[in-house]
Design a protein around this motif. Structure first.
Motif, PDB file in Angstrom:
ATOM      1  N   GLU A 137       9.798   5.036  -9.701  1.00 43.09           N
ATOM      2  CA  GLU A 137       8.990   4.742 -10.462  1.00 43.09           C
ATOM      3  C   GLU A 137       8.561   2.670 -10.070  1.00 43.09           C
ATOM      4  OE1 GLU A 137      10.095   3.999 -15.247  1.00 43.09           O
ATOM      5  OE2 GLU A 137      10.683   5.204 -13.813  1.00 43.09           O
ATOM      6  N   VAL A 138       7.467   2.343 -10.309  1.00 51.72           N
ATOM      7  CA  VAL A 138       7.702   1.039 -10.218  1.00 51.72           C
ATOM      8  C   VAL A 138       7.928   0.076 -10.921  1.00 51.72           C
ATOM      9  CG1 VAL A 138       6.977  -0.765  -9.289  1.00 51.72           C
ATOM     10  CG2 VAL A 138       7.047   1.644  -7.968  1.00 51.72           C
ATOM     11  N   THR A 139       8.521  -1.007 -11.345  1.00 48.33           N
ATOM     12  CA  THR A 139       8.887  -1.694 -12.281  1.00 48.33           C
ATOM     13  C   THR A 139       8.842  -2.663 -12.373  1.00 48.33           C
ATOM     14  OG1 THR A 139      10.059  -0.409 -13.765  1.00 48.33           O
ATOM     15  CG2 THR A 139       9.931  -2.135 -14.696  1.00 48.33           C
ATOM     16  N   GLN A 140       7.014  -3.231 -13.259  1.00 52.04           N
ATOM     17  CA  GLN A 140       7.079  -4.870 -12.337  1.00 52.04           C
ATOM     18  C   GLN A 140       7.590  -6.071 -13.538  1.00 52.04           C
ATOM     19  OE1 GLN A 140       2.381  -5.926 -12.354  1.00 52.04           O
ATOM     20  NE2 GLN A 140       2.218  -4.300 -11.039  1.00 52.04           N
ATOM     21  N   HIS A 141       8.118  -6.920 -13.207  1.00 57.65           N
ATOM     22  CA  HIS A 141       8.718  -8.115 -13.943  1.00 57.65           C
ATOM     23  C   HIS A 141       8.162  -9.361 -13.859  1.00 57.65           C
ATOM     24  CE1 HIS A 141      12.002  -5.347 -14.520  1.00 57.65           C
ATOM     25  NE2 HIS A 141      11.869  -4.876 -13.573  1.00 57.65           N
ATOM     26  N   ASP A 201       1.936 -13.165  -3.880  1.00 52.50           N
ATOM     27  CA  ASP A 201       0.489 -12.461  -4.649  1.00 52.50           C
ATOM     28  C   ASP A 201       1.485 -10.933  -5.022  1.00 52.50           C
ATOM     29  OD1 ASP A 201      -1.051 -14.510  -3.233  1.00 52.50           O
ATOM     30  OD2 ASP A 201      -1.731 -13.468  -1.554  1.00 52.50           O
ATOM     31  N   THR A 202       2.403 -10.787  -5.049  1.00 54.51           N
ATOM     32  CA  THR A 202       3.047  -9.436  -5.959  1.00 54.51           C
ATOM     33  C   THR A 202       4.259  -9.837  -6.622  1.00 54.51           C
ATOM     34  OG1 THR A 202       2.204  -8.483  -3.559  1.00 54.51           O
ATOM     35  CG2 THR A 202       3.771  -7.067  -4.976  1.00 54.51           C
ATOM     36  N   PRO A 203       3.666  -9.582  -8.493  1.00 54.95           N
ATOM     37  CA  PRO A 203       4.679  -9.416  -8.830  1.00 54.95           C
ATOM     38  C   PRO A 203       6.395  -9.419  -8.425  1.00 54.95           C
ATOM     39  CG  PRO A 203       3.181  -8.083  -9.810  1.00 54.95           C
ATOM     40  CD  PRO A 203       2.892  -8.582  -8.610  1.00 54.95           C
ATOM     41  N   ARG A 243       8.227   8.707   3.451  1.00 53.72           N
ATOM     42  CA  ARG A 243       7.310   8.567   1.814  1.00 53.72           C
ATOM     43  C   ARG A 243       7.114   7.406   1.673  1.00 53.72           C
ATOM     44  NH1 ARG A 243       9.714  10.959  -3.487  1.00 53.72           N
ATOM     45  NH2 ARG A 243       7.707  10.926  -5.055  1.00 53.72           N
ATOM     46  N   GLU A 244       5.473   6.945   1.370  1.00 51.74           N
ATOM     47  CA  GLU A 244       4.981   5.847   1.775  1.00 51.74           C
ATOM     48  C   GLU A 244       4.420   5.329   0.139  1.00 51.74           C
ATOM     49  OE1 GLU A 244       1.160   5.739   4.076  1.00 51.74           O
ATOM     50  OE2 GLU A 244       2.558   5.735   5.355  1.00 51.74           O
ATOM     51  N   LEU A 245       4.984   4.050  -0.300  1.00 53.06           N
ATOM     52  CA  LEU A 245       4.492   3.479  -1.904  1.00 53.06           C
ATOM     53  C   LEU A 245       3.885   2.371  -1.006  1.00 53.06           C
ATOM     54  CD1 LEU A 245       5.936   3.764  -4.607  1.00 53.06           C
ATOM     55  CD2 LEU A 245       7.426   2.529  -3.728  1.00 53.06           C
ATOM     56  N   VAL A 246       2.445   2.368  -2.126  1.00 50.34           N
ATOM     57  CA  VAL A 246       1.470   0.733  -2.147  1.00 50.34           C
ATOM     58  C   VAL A 246       1.654   0.616  -3.310  1.00 50.34           C
ATOM     59  CG1 VAL A 246      -0.853  -0.147  -1.724  1.00 50.34           C
ATOM     60  CG2 VAL A 246       0.147   2.017  -0.353  1.00 50.34           C
ATOM     61  N   LEU A 247       2.688  -1.243  -3.588  1.00 52.34           N
ATOM     62  CA  LEU A 247       2.576  -1.476  -4.236  1.00 52.34           C
ATOM     63  C   LEU A 247       0.956  -2.328  -4.835  1.00 52.34           C
ATOM     64  CD1 LEU A 247       5.501  -3.242  -3.927  1.00 52.34           C
ATOM     65  CD2 LEU A 247       5.213  -1.304  -5.195  1.00 52.34           C
ATOM     66  N   GLU A 248       1.074  -2.243  -6.538  1.00 57.84           N
ATOM     67  CA  GLU A 248      -0.059  -3.104  -7.335  1.00 57.84           C
ATOM     68  C   GLU A 248       0.390  -4.483  -6.892  1.00 57.84           C
ATOM     69  OE1 GLU A 248      -0.197  -1.253 -11.058  1.00 57.84           O
ATOM     70  OE2 GLU A 248      -0.475   0.652 -10.392  1.00 57.84           O
ATOM     71  N   GLY A 249      -0.986  -4.926  -7.070  1.00 53.87           N
ATOM     72  CA  GLY A 249      -0.733  -6.536  -6.766  1.00 53.87           C
ATOM     73  C   GLY A 249      -1.355  -6.676  -5.722  1.00 53.87           C
ATOM     74  N   GLY A 250      -1.690  -5.859  -4.408  1.00 55.38           N
ATOM     75  CA  GLY A 250      -2.466  -6.517  -2.605  1.00 55.38           C
ATOM     76  C   GLY A 250      -2.020  -7.836  -1.910  1.00 55.38           C
ATOM     77  N   GLY A 251      -0.605  -8.190  -2.742  1.00 52.66           N
ATOM     78  CA  GLY A 251       0.090  -8.512  -1.627  1.00 52.66           C
ATOM     79  C   GLY A 251       0.361  -8.400  -0.527  1.00 52.66           C
ATOM     80  N   THR A 252       0.652  -9.077   0.761  1.00 52.06           N
ATOM     81  CA  THR A 252       1.122  -8.512   1.241  1.00 52.06           C
ATOM     82  C   THR A 252       2.812  -8.647   1.997  1.00 52.06           C
ATOM     83  OG1 THR A 252      -0.227  -9.721   3.237  1.00 52.06           O
ATOM     84  CG2 THR A 252      -1.222  -7.620   2.654  1.00 52.06           C
ATOM     85  N   ASP A 253       2.907  -8.311   3.502  1.00 43.62           N
ATOM     86  CA  ASP A 253       4.631  -9.220   3.864  1.00 43.62           C
ATOM     87  C   ASP A 253       5.249  -8.939   3.076  1.00 43.62           C
ATOM     88  OD1 ASP A 253       1.788  -9.794   5.670  1.00 43.62           O
ATOM     89  OD2 ASP A 253       2.677 -12.131   6.389  1.00 43.62           O
TER      90      ASP A 253
END
Lengths: 187, 677
Positions: B203-207, B191-193, B165-175
């Motif tokens: 569920e993804v929670t940003q901090h 570049d990703t919080p 299952r794939e999940l793309v995280l917001e923020g666009g940061g890689t690696d």
């Protein structure tokens, strides 16, 4: 069975294209190799590593040769590639470094190279610059060493001019706080 | 121009002008040669290239096979009794590695696959295509999570059926840098919080972080530790995701280059590629308390459940060296173990250290013999026999036994997951085994012969009482119906009763516990706030009653009983959103209103009362002295309890003393009844 023959005309066309490409690459190398090495060296503080970064950048440019439409902008592409490789080298741990560049497998490198003739003040300042986070370090080197305008740095770093300004501002503040106690800043 | 600007222009100009590239003409030739070679391969000489590649592969394989036995015997170790046990060939350019559920997961960056090694046979069982350039793998919540080079995507592979299952995280940061707390996955990049991924819901929670430009992270001690490019370390509460702590500003500058971070249960360790040192930080102050030097550009770090810290060091062009750090002395144990290939990932489970030889396409298993950690038991009371199992715990889908000589060893490692251990008698244990289809069966194991049998019990939270009796929660497909408990015998038969009476809304129920007389059953049941129930088994059909003391708002979880009319439990307080405080206390149940007495507060230990796996087990008169390698075991007159939150396990005694037993990913523990009153 399909013929394996290659017609002479095809060879000559391909060969001509190759030769032309070689010439362009040689020109690119002659024009940019040494300045790029200096740029990478000031960022990294390691001569051998700097040269390897530049070699990798040139080979990357070669790989994308067909996509470069404006060779006059090759210096932008090269600078961006070198800066990105240096930044990557600085910030990424070993686990990712090996993925990035197998060509980096070379002899273990020693710490920052240092010319004993370099003035003590310059050495202290350079050491401080090398302690900056990689993005700030790259901005500082391109702005104060390369004398590039902020807009061009932003293009190379693939960010906004505002970001470049803020990175430079943060870097200056840090350097002033670090160096203030050590050096007598010239008036 | 300001003063600092002038200083920068002058100094950097001088630095750059003193340097000229070495042998530019040779570099030019090399560049053109390499460019032509790349063109040759790209230009269609595929047959030639294929043949050359095949030849190269054949050469490498032949070389590798020949070298396996020779090179790997060539350890330079003076680490006591450490030796390379096995070498397993995996995919191309392996990098990240994680160990759990009896398997080793290896991310092969060169061919976009994950190799799955059976930890019992040391052979590759599966090669899972994930595509891209996988760089790291972590295990959390029933999934293997894979991060990729130049992508902001994470791929979750279900441990049970290997479905992806794939999940793309917001923020666009890689690696993405990823780390597991066992329950959750944490991810961050420049570049990703910082993001927490709940494996149960995805569920993804940003901090938010205090520091800029996060570089790497680790989880431990109830916190997520994130290191920034400037060397500072941010600490986030792992349970709440809050950032109540001040950022640790290190008292020594640390470069942002090649680094790793690990928590050993007491301290934070950071490797620094520029200064070639591994630093130990005081987690309270950020003060660097120890420096361990190493040879090479990189040091990958891992800590064991026992708090050992291992480092895999080296550079891109040389073989890796494995170092053991003496965490008491804060220095490397003399000697090292040489492993072929540039250093990749490292993970430690028990006495096995798993490491990646990136350029040799290999995974190595190095083992320390148990004799290296076998202090002689001493102290007050009766000595514990060396070979006696004091307690068993479950971690990472395997069961581990801790013996009287303080050594630990894997009790069993299979391709299936084991959890929830309990003792039926001094010689027999029972545990849950989850197969590849997610089916859970209760299995018994004779500790002497190792013989296993499947119990005809279909249920959860099985608790074994006196005289061969058992109680368990019946499974139900109807979430709207109240749960039932069956009390009976180990053949699966018995009488059922509802967990609460009268039946309001359905309660979740867990942590069943017999009292020593076999006349009562205690358990924890909850809708939102956990409460304690007691079922009297003597008077016909049991009539459960709530036994929470009238002490204001609080929840009571994880009952343990080793005396008649007494329950030891965790009292948690006071929010529906997440518990804030936790303490171990005693509940006296003689006759009238239950009376509660606090034994010890667990707030300062990093204990997570919001965990799914909070348990309290009677530890009888088991006691601990010393720490880590010096840990000694004695039998004293002081009663103790083993308390676990699924991440860390503590021993708490009646006088309020708290000792950490094991540091990570423990989901359950059971004490040998030989040490119970």
């Amino acid at each position: 069975m399909k013929s394996a023959l290659i017609y002479p005309s095809e060879i000559s066309v391909a060969r001509r294209a190759d030769l032309a490409r070689d010439d362009v690459l040689a020109e690119l190398f002659d024009a940019h190799y040494a300045p790029l090495c200096r740029l990478a060296y000031v960022i990294l503080g390691d001569a051998q590593l700097a040269e390897e970064m530049v070699m990798e950048a040139l080979l990357k440019i070669f790989k994308g040769f067909g996509r470069i439409r404006d060779l006059d902008r090759a210096d932008i592409y090269l600078r961006r590639t070198v800066v990105n490789l240096c930044r990557s080298r600085i910030r990424r741990k070993a686990i990712e470094m090996r993925v990035n560049a197998s060509v980096l497998r070379s002899e273990e490198r020693k710490g920052p190279d240092w010319d004993p003739e370099l003035h003590e003040t310059s050495r202290i300042v350079w050491d401080a610059v090398r302690r900056l986070p990689e993005r700030q370090r790259a901005c500082v080197v391109m702005f104060y060493y390369e004398d590039l305008p902020e807009a061009q740095i932003a293009e190379i770093m693939d960010c906004s001019v505002g970001t470049v300004k803020s990175q430079l501002s943060k870097a200056r503040a840090k350097l002033e706080s670090w160096l203030g106690a050590t050096l007598e800043v010239p008036k | 121009m300001t003063d600092i600007e002038k200083l920068l222009r002058d100094s950097l100009g001088q630095a750059g002008n003193t340097y000229e590239p070495a042998n530019e003409a040779e570099a030019r030739r090399a560049f053109l040669r390499r460019a032509r070679r790349r063109r040759l391969f790209a230009g269609g000489s595929l047959a030639l290239a294929g043949a050359a590649l095949a030849g190269l592969v054949f050469f490498l394989v032949a070389y590798d096979m020949g070298a396996d036995t020779e090179r790997d015997k060539k350890t330079t170790s003076t680490i006591p009794s450490a030796s390379v046990k096995t070498r397993t060939s995996v995919g191309d350019a392996p990098i990240g590695l994680a160990v759990g559920r009896g398997s080793v997961w290896v991310a092969n960056s060169g061919d976009g696959t994950i190799s799955l090694i059976n930890a019992r046979t040391n052979r590759v069982g599966e090669s899972i295509e994930v595509g891209g350039t996988p760089i790291d793998v972590q295990l959390a919540g029933g999934y293997a999570w894979v991060s990729f080079k130049n992508e902001s995507q994470i791929t979750a592979i279900a441990l049970d059926d290997l479905e992806q299952r794939e999940l793309v995280l917001e923020g666009g940061g890689t690696d993405l840098e990823i780390a597991s707390s066992g329950r959750n996955l944490w991810a961050v990049s420049e570049d990703t919080p910082l993001q927490r991924i709940d494996p149960a819901t995805f569920e993804v929670t940003q901090h938010s972080l205090t520091l800029d430009e996060p570089v790497t992270l680790t989880v431990g001690g109830g916190k997520v530790w994130v290191r920034g490019a400037e060397g500072a370390v941010d600490q986030i509460d792992e349970a709440s995701g809050l950032d109540p702590e001040a950022t640790l500003a290190l008292d020594e500058p640390v470069s942002s280059s090649a680094s790793d971070l690990v928590w050993d249960g007491m301290s934070l360790w950071i490797s620094d590629g520029d200064s070639r040192t591994i630093l130990r930080l005081d987690p309270q102050t950020g003060v660097v308390t120890n420096n361990v030097e190493f040879e090479g550009r990189y040091a990958q770090l891992a800590s064991s459940l026992e708090g050992e810290v291992w480092a895999l060091v080296g550079n891109d062009s040389s073989n890796a060296s494995l170092l053991l750090i003496d965490t008491e002395a804060g220095q490397a144990v003399p000697g090292s173990i040489e492993l072929s290939g540039a250093p990749g990932g490292i993970d430690v489970v028990h006495k096995s250290v798993w490491t990646v030889g990136s350029s040799s396409n290999s995974v190595f298993r190095t083992e320390l013999s148990s004799s290296t950690a076998s202090p002689t038991p001493k102290g007050e009371g009766d000595e514990v026999p060396d070979d006696e199992i004091l307690y068993i715990y479950a971690a990472l889908g395997d069961l581990f036994a801790v013996h009287g000589d303080a050594s630990s060893r894997a009790l069993m490692q299979t391709a299936e997951a084991e959890s929830n251990p309990s003792f039926i008698s001094e010689d027999t244990i029972a545990f849950d085994r989850t197969d590849a289809n997610g089916e859970v069966t209760v299995v018994t194991r004779d500790l002497g012969s190792g013989a296993e049998a499947t119990m005809p019990i279909v249920g959860d939270e099985v608790a074994f009482g006196p005289e061969g009796r058992a109680a368990w929660v019946l499974r139900s497909d109807d979430p709207s119906s109240q749960r039932q408990i069956r009390v009976g015998s180990q053949d699966g038969s018995g009488e059922d009763f509802f967990v609460a009476n009268p039946q309001f809304e359905p309660l979740s129920v867990k942590n069943l516990e017999w009292d020593p007389t076999g006349t009562k059953l205690y358990y924890e049941a909850a809708v939102e706030v956990s409460g304690l129930y007691q079922a009297d088994l003597e008077a016909g059909k049991p009539t459960p009653r709530a036994i929470d003391p009238p002490e204001g708002p609080a929840g009571y979880i994880g009952p343990a009983s080793s005396r008649e009319n007494e329950v030891v439990l965790l009292k948690v307080c006071c929010s529906y959103d997440g518990y804030l405080t936790v303490e171990l206390g005693r509940l006296e149940l003689g006759g009238g209103t239950p009376e509660y007495t606090k034994i010890a507060g667990l707030d300062d230990t990093g204990f997570d009362p919001n965990s799914e796996n909070v348990t309290v087990e009677p530890a009888g008169t088991l006691d601990v002295e010393g720490s880590k390698e010096d840990r000694l075991w004695t039998v004293t007159s002081i009663r103790s309890w083993i308390v676990s939150d699924g991440s860390t396990t503590w021993l708490v005694d009646e006088e309020g003393e708290i000792d950490r037993l094991v540091s990570t990913k423990v989901t359950g523990a059971a004490v040998n009844p030989a040490f119970l009153e």
